[in-house]
Design a protein around this motif. Structure first.
Motif, PDB file in Angstrom:
ATOM      1  N   ARG A   1       0.837  -1.200   0.000  1.00  0.00           N
ATOM      2  CA  ARG A   1       0.000   0.000   0.000  1.00  0.00           C
ATOM      3  C   ARG A   1       0.868   1.244   0.000  1.00  0.00           C
ATOM      4  N   ARG A   2       0.355   2.262  -0.645  1.00  0.00           N
ATOM      5  CA  ARG A   2       1.089   3.522  -0.728  1.00  0.00           C
ATOM      6  C   ARG A   2       0.470   4.548   0.200  1.00  0.00           C
ATOM      7  N   LEU A   3       1.312   5.247   0.922  1.00  0.00           N
ATOM      8  CA  LEU A   3       0.859   6.308   1.814  1.00  0.00           C
ATOM      9  C   LEU A   3       1.526   7.601   1.381  1.00  0.00           C
ATOM     10  N   ILE A   4       0.727   8.535   0.906  1.00  0.00           N
ATOM     11  CA  ILE A   4       1.254   9.837   0.513  1.00  0.00           C
ATOM     12  C   ILE A   4       1.174  10.783   1.704  1.00  0.00           C
ATOM     13  N   VAL A   5       2.305  11.325   2.084  1.00  0.00           N
ATOM     14  CA  VAL A   5       2.348  12.290   3.177  1.00  0.00           C
ATOM     15  C   VAL A   5       2.240  13.677   2.561  1.00  0.00           C
ATOM     16  N   ALA A   6       1.219  14.412   2.955  1.00  0.00           N
ATOM     17  CA  ALA A   6       0.937  15.717   2.353  1.00  0.00           C
ATOM     18  C   ALA A   6       1.915  16.773   2.857  1.00  0.00           C
ATOM     19  N   SER A   7       3.182  16.575   2.479  1.00  0.00           N
ATOM     20  CA  SER A   7       4.230  17.496   2.904  1.00  0.00           C
ATOM     21  C   SER A   7       5.433  17.340   1.981  1.00  0.00           C
ATOM     22  N   ASN A   8       6.233  18.394   1.902  1.00  0.00           N
ATOM     23  CA  ASN A   8       7.516  18.315   1.209  1.00  0.00           C
ATOM     24  C   ASN A   8       8.657  18.624   2.170  1.00  0.00           C
ATOM     25  N   ASN A   9       8.336  18.652   3.462  1.00  0.00           N
ATOM     26  CA  ASN A   9       9.349  18.881   4.488  1.00  0.00           C
ATOM     27  C   ASN A   9      10.166  17.592   4.627  1.00  0.00           C
TER      28      ASN A   9
ATOM     29  N   LYS B   1       8.202  -0.241  10.202  1.00  0.00           N
ATOM     30  CA  LYS B   1       7.892  -1.637  10.545  1.00  0.00           C
ATOM     31  C   LYS B   1       6.751  -2.206   9.707  1.00  0.00           C
ATOM     32  N   TYR B   2       6.010  -1.323   9.045  1.00  0.00           N
ATOM     33  CA  TYR B   2       4.872  -1.772   8.242  1.00  0.00           C
ATOM     34  C   TYR B   2       5.236  -1.822   6.759  1.00  0.00           C
ATOM     35  N   GLN B   3       4.581  -2.709   6.052  1.00  0.00           N
ATOM     36  CA  GLN B   3       4.821  -2.839   4.614  1.00  0.00           C
ATOM     37  C   GLN B   3       4.045  -1.752   3.860  1.00  0.00           C
ATOM     38  N   ILE B   4       4.506  -0.528   4.039  1.00  0.00           N
ATOM     39  CA  ILE B   4       3.858   0.629   3.429  1.00  0.00           C
ATOM     40  C   ILE B   4       4.921   1.471   2.731  1.00  0.00           C
ATOM     41  N   GLU B   5       4.623   1.892   1.533  1.00  0.00           N
ATOM     42  CA  GLU B   5       5.516   2.792   0.811  1.00  0.00           C
ATOM     43  C   GLU B   5       5.129   4.226   1.173  1.00  0.00           C
ATOM     44  N   VAL B   6       5.990   4.888   1.909  1.00  0.00           N
ATOM     45  CA  VAL B   6       5.717   6.261   2.345  1.00  0.00           C
ATOM     46  C   VAL B   6       6.401   7.229   1.374  1.00  0.00           C
ATOM     47  N   VAL B   7       5.628   8.108   0.759  1.00  0.00           N
ATOM     48  CA  VAL B   7       6.193   9.056  -0.215  1.00  0.00           C
ATOM     49  C   VAL B   7       5.733  10.480   0.082  1.00  0.00           C
TER      50      VAL B   7
ATOM     51  N   VAL C   1      -5.695  11.801  -5.834  1.00  0.00           N
ATOM     52  CA  VAL C   1      -4.934  10.549  -5.967  1.00  0.00           C
ATOM     53  C   VAL C   1      -5.902   9.371  -5.997  1.00  0.00           C
ATOM     54  N   GLU C   2      -5.457   8.297  -6.595  1.00  0.00           N
ATOM     55  CA  GLU C   2      -6.292   7.108  -6.664  1.00  0.00           C
ATOM     56  C   GLU C   2      -5.586   5.928  -6.023  1.00  0.00           C
ATOM     57  N   GLY C   3      -6.280   5.268  -5.127  1.00  0.00           N
ATOM     58  CA  GLY C   3      -5.758   4.053  -4.527  1.00  0.00           C
ATOM     59  C   GLY C   3      -4.691   4.243  -3.468  1.00  0.00           C
ATOM     60  N   SER C   4      -4.389   5.468  -3.100  1.00  0.00           N
ATOM     61  CA  SER C   4      -3.379   5.726  -2.074  1.00  0.00           C
ATOM     62  C   SER C   4      -4.026   6.261  -0.806  1.00  0.00           C
ATOM     63  N   MET C   5      -3.444   5.896   0.314  1.00  0.00           N
ATOM     64  CA  MET C   5      -3.841   6.522   1.573  1.00  0.00           C
ATOM     65  C   MET C   5      -3.129   7.872   1.645  1.00  0.00           C
ATOM     66  N   VAL C   6      -3.715   8.798   2.360  1.00  0.00           N
ATOM     67  CA  VAL C   6      -3.091  10.119   2.506  1.00  0.00           C
ATOM     68  C   VAL C   6      -3.014  10.481   3.980  1.00  0.00           C
TER      69      VAL C   6
ATOM     70  N   ALA D   1      -4.219  13.699  10.381  1.00  0.00           N
ATOM     71  CA  ALA D   1      -5.420  13.185   9.718  1.00  0.00           C
ATOM     72  C   ALA D   1      -4.960  12.126   8.729  1.00  0.00           C
ATOM     73  N   LEU D   2      -5.519  10.949   8.830  1.00  0.00           N
ATOM     74  CA  LEU D   2      -5.199   9.848   7.928  1.00  0.00           C
ATOM     75  C   LEU D   2      -6.465   9.427   7.197  1.00  0.00           C
ATOM     76  N   ILE D   3      -6.436   9.527   5.879  1.00  0.00           N
ATOM     77  CA  ILE D   3      -7.580   9.088   5.075  1.00  0.00           C
ATOM     78  C   ILE D   3      -7.200   7.760   4.421  1.00  0.00           C
TER      79      ILE D   3
END
Length: 201
Positions: free
Chosen positions: A2-10, A23-29, A62-67, A125-127
């Motif tokens: 699963r992909r997790l988009i972090v709404a930041s560029n920091n 520790k989780y199988q998540i792609e954080v971008v 975005v489609e299919g990604s958590m934010v 906030a996690l969607i």
């Protein structure tokens, strides 16, 4: 994965979140890594309002990604909670850590040690999906010292002293900071939801 988009560029914030969730199988971008160039106006009255607005605006495109979006800042008791939601632009220029710290030190220059109580606040906030939204807040208490100490961290970290550890955030290594910080506490609250999601897949 699963992909997790972090709404930041920091970059430093992204690094912290990646370390805490590794520790989780998540792609954080980051937004940049996801090819998203949007600057969401943070015009809410609370950290929670701002974090949810950022997350929902990005989620729409975005489609299919958590934010995940966070809004965090410093609240100093004797300044009636300032800089609060204006922490990043306290001195006028967004993200100028040096000037923000200088302004804070100037405002507190006549304050005694016991008057320098403060806390860092992080609202997340996690969607996960249209009908699954998690909102949490984490806090850590400390006080503002009268000079910068340490070279790690960012923002107000060199001034935020935690008596229990006899160090500022900027004097801590990332492992310690990421285990006790306001952001760590907020992320801890959403870990249950992420863990549940991983188990379902």
């Amino acid at each position: 994965m699963r992909r997790l988009i972090v709404a930041s560029n920091n970059a430093k914030k992204i690094k912290e979140i990646k370390q805490i969730l590794e520790k989780y199988q998540i792609e954080v971008v980051s937004l940049k890594e996801a090819g998203i160039d949007i600057d969401v106006e943070e015009d809410g009255n609370t950290f929670i309002e701002n974090s949810y607005k950022k997350a929902s605006e990005i989620y729409k495109i975005v489609e299919g990604s958590m934010v995940l979006a966070d809004d965090s800042g410093l609240a100093v008791d004797c300044l009636n909670g300032a800089p609060g939601i204006y922490s990043a632009r306290f001195a006028g220029e967004h993200g100028n850590d040096k000037k923000n710290n200088e302004k804070l030190l100037d405002l507190l220059k006549d304050k005694k040690d016991e008057e320098r109580k403060a806390k860092f606040i992080c609202a997340i906030a996690l969607i996960i999906s249209d009908d699954k939204i998690v909102k949490v807040q984490g806090e850590i208490e400390g006080r503002i010292i009268d000079e910068e100490r340490g070279s790690n961290g960012f923002g107000y970290d060199p001034l935020f002293y935690i008596p229990e550890y006899k160090m500022t955030f900027a004097e801590m290594d990332s492992e310690l900071k990421n285990s006790i910080s306001h952001r760590a506490k907020a992320l801890k609250k959403i870990e249950g939801e992420i863990k549940k999601l991983m188990e379902e897949e």
